[in-house]
Design a protein around this motif. Structure first.
Motif, short mmCIF file in Angstrom:
data_model
loop_
_atom_site.label_atom_id
_atom_site.label_comp_id
_atom_site.label_asym_id
_atom_site.label_seq_id
_atom_site.Cartn_x
_atom_site.Cartn_y
_atom_site.Cartn_z
N UNK A 188 71.50 55.76 82.63
CA UNK A 188 72.29 56.42 83.60
C UNK A 188 72.13 57.87 83.48
N UNK A 189 72.33 58.57 84.77
CA UNK A 189 72.41 60.04 84.76
C UNK A 189 73.64 60.52 85.43
N UNK A 190 74.20 61.53 84.73
CA UNK A 190 75.47 61.93 85.35
C UNK A 190 75.34 63.48 85.61
N UNK A 191 76.19 64.03 86.65
CA UNK A 191 76.15 65.45 86.92
C UNK A 191 77.62 65.72 86.81
N UNK A 192 77.62 67.05 86.14
CA UNK A 192 78.86 67.59 85.96
C UNK A 192 79.15 68.86 86.93
N UNK A 193 80.11 68.74 87.60
CA UNK A 193 80.41 69.59 88.74
C UNK A 193 80.77 70.95 87.94
N UNK A 194 81.68 70.86 87.26
CA UNK A 194 82.25 72.17 86.39
C UNK A 194 81.36 73.02 85.51
N UNK A 195 80.83 72.14 84.59
CA UNK A 195 79.75 72.78 83.69
C UNK A 195 78.56 72.99 84.30
N UNK A 196 78.11 72.68 85.55
CA UNK A 196 76.95 72.79 86.05
C UNK A 196 75.79 72.18 85.18
N UNK A 197 75.73 71.16 84.92
CA UNK A 197 74.71 70.31 83.98
C UNK A 197 74.50 68.89 84.51
N UNK A 198 73.47 68.38 83.89
CA UNK A 198 73.12 66.85 84.00
C UNK A 198 73.06 66.32 82.67
N UNK A 199 73.64 65.05 82.58
CA UNK A 199 73.68 64.47 81.25
C UNK A 199 72.75 62.98 81.32
N UNK A 200 71.84 62.58 80.48
CA UNK A 200 71.37 61.38 80.42
C UNK A 200 71.72 60.48 79.39
N UNK A 202 78.99 47.73 78.54
CA UNK A 202 79.34 48.95 79.54
C UNK A 202 79.31 50.22 78.95
N UNK A 203 79.05 50.44 77.72
CA UNK A 203 79.29 51.66 76.94
C UNK A 203 77.92 52.47 76.98
N UNK A 204 78.02 53.62 77.17
CA UNK A 204 76.96 54.76 77.44
C UNK A 204 76.89 55.54 76.09
N UNK A 205 75.60 55.89 75.74
CA UNK A 205 75.45 56.73 74.54
C UNK A 205 74.43 57.91 74.92
N UNK A 206 74.78 58.93 74.70
CA UNK A 206 74.31 60.40 75.45
C UNK A 206 73.03 60.44 74.82
N UNK A 207 72.19 60.75 75.47
CA UNK A 207 70.41 61.46 75.16
C UNK A 207 70.55 62.78 75.24
N UNK A 208 70.70 63.30 76.23
CA UNK A 208 70.44 64.74 76.65
C UNK A 208 71.38 65.19 77.64
N UNK A 209 71.47 66.73 77.52
CA UNK A 209 72.46 67.61 78.52
C UNK A 209 71.59 68.70 78.75
N UNK A 210 71.45 69.13 80.18
CA UNK A 210 70.74 70.23 80.31
C UNK A 210 71.45 71.00 81.68
N UNK A 211 71.40 72.18 81.60
CA UNK A 211 71.96 73.18 82.70
C UNK A 211 71.25 73.10 83.80
N UNK A 212 71.85 72.92 85.13
CA UNK A 212 71.12 73.01 86.46
C UNK A 212 70.79 74.47 86.94
N UNK A 213 71.03 75.31 86.16
CA UNK A 213 71.00 76.83 86.55
C UNK A 213 69.93 77.66 85.74
N UNK A 214 69.29 78.35 86.40
CA UNK A 214 68.22 79.56 85.72
C UNK A 214 69.18 80.30 84.67
N UNK A 215 68.65 80.45 83.44
CA UNK A 215 69.31 81.26 82.45
C UNK A 215 69.79 82.58 82.94
#
Length: 355
Positions: free
Chosen positions: A216-228, A236-249
């Motif tokens: 699955x891939x999740x988008x975070x509204x408040x932290x401006x990031x995506x999670x895989x 039905x349980x998820x195990x987080x792989x990665x988290x990245x910002x959607x914004x330029x540095x």
């Protein structure tokens, strides 16, 4: 002489648009989309509906469902006439809460679920073989809060059925959780458990599934990031792989993420930034790692929902505050976007669905 083969032109596609427009402009619209040029034409106001924020279409194309972000919230079902040109409302039900913002049918289309952002809960309806909502709805209220100003109470923002239809996932922005509800054999909800606990203040908004992997891939509204995350289909349980910002540095202004989609080949991920007013483009590796490639301006203000054309050659963005839909050409090899110059005015568009 050898006959010259004539290139067959692709027929126009129909694009449905849910809006947050008010007064006489409120409701659902339809446009023609040219899959060769990306041009949008023939805007038509199909039906009036109050705050028809999110649309879901039945597999046979005969029904359209909408979540209505009113207080109290509701869900509506619409039917096309025999020619498929006129849309009429056939039923409207309470969403058992406030501000219904997302709606989805189960894989075999016998259940319909909606998320109530305002009151922070979900609702499940039975659907008969004719696509009609029947019986009494089953509502569940979420409990909790988070550290952000927008997290003083639960805010359910998305409901998604698992591919097998045995779980209903609820993404709650207010409590930083994705909850998993088992679906019982009689179509009722079992006891929920936490599928994934996000980081405090993430504010998860939407969830999408990988087309072939249990991921699955999740988008975070408040932290401006995506999670895989990887998904255990039995628990039905998820195990987080990665988290990245959607914004330029270099960007430090306000932002609130909205929508998330994967390309058909699952090699590229797209996420909309409201504030930065862009679509973030990520490459996705086979093991679920994400890499930000670019952020493409949406040619408007406050990109809420967006969609890929069925052939994945174009990406269309609904810019709510600037009252327009912008069309981008997509490079299928690199995943990158380029503005086509095609843009159409429409009052407060928030959801795009191809028929």
């Amino acid at each position: 002489m050898k006959e010259v083969e004539q290139e067959v032109k692709k027929p126009n596609l129909k694009l449905l648009v849910g809006t947050h427009a008010s007064g006489d402009e409120q409701g659902i619209y339809q446009l023609d989309f040219n899959p060769e040029t990306g041009e949008l034409t023939n805007s038509e106001h199909l039906v009036k509906e109050d705050n028809s924020g999110y649309l879901y279409l039945s597999k046979d194309g005969k029904k359209v469902y909408s979540s209505n972000g009113t207080k109290p919230g509701s869900v509506s079902a619409f039917e096309w006439d025999n020619e498929g040109t006129k849309l009429s409302k056939v039923s409207n039900f309470s969403s058992e809460g406030d501000g219904a913002c997302y709606i989805e049918l189960s894989p075999n289309e016998d259940l319909l679920a909606a998320a109530n952002y305002g009151s922070g809960g979900i609702v499940l309806y039975k659907v008969n073989e004719n696509g009609k909502i029947t019986g009494e709805p089953e509502a569940r209220q979420h409990i909790g809060k988070g550290p952000h100003d927008n997290q003083k109470s639960p805010h359910a923002h998305c409901v998604k059925f698992s591919k097998a239809g045995d779980f209903l996932y609820a993404v709650d922005l207010g409590i930083d959780k994705v909850l998993a509800y088992p679906i019982n054999s009689d179509g009722t909800l079992g006891k929920e458990h936490t599928a994934l606990q996000l980081d405090p203040g993430d504010g998860p908004r939407h969830l999408i599934f990988h087309p072939t992997k249990n991921r699955v891939f999740i988008i975070n509204e408040l932290y401006s990031s995506v999670v895989s995350a990887d998904m255990d289909i039995k628990t039905g349980i998820f195990t987080k792989i990665d988290k990245k910002s959607t914004l330029p540095e270099e960007y430090d202004g306000p932002n609130a993420c909205a929508d998330i989609h994967l390309s058909n080949d699952a090699k590229f991920l797209y996420a909309s930034n409201r504030g930065h007013n862009s679509v973030a483009v990520f490459s996705v590796s086979d093991d679920g790692q994400m890499n930000l490639l670019d952020t493409e301006s949406v040619q408007g203000d406050w990109p809420r929902n967006f969609t890929l054309s069925p052939d994945n050659n174009f990406l269309l963005v609904a810019n709510r505050k600037s009252n327009n839909i912008a069309v981008f050409k997509r490079d299928t090899a690199t995943g990158l976007l380029s503005f086509t110059g095609n843009k159409v005015k429409l009052p407060q568009p928030v959801c795009l669905k191809f028929r």
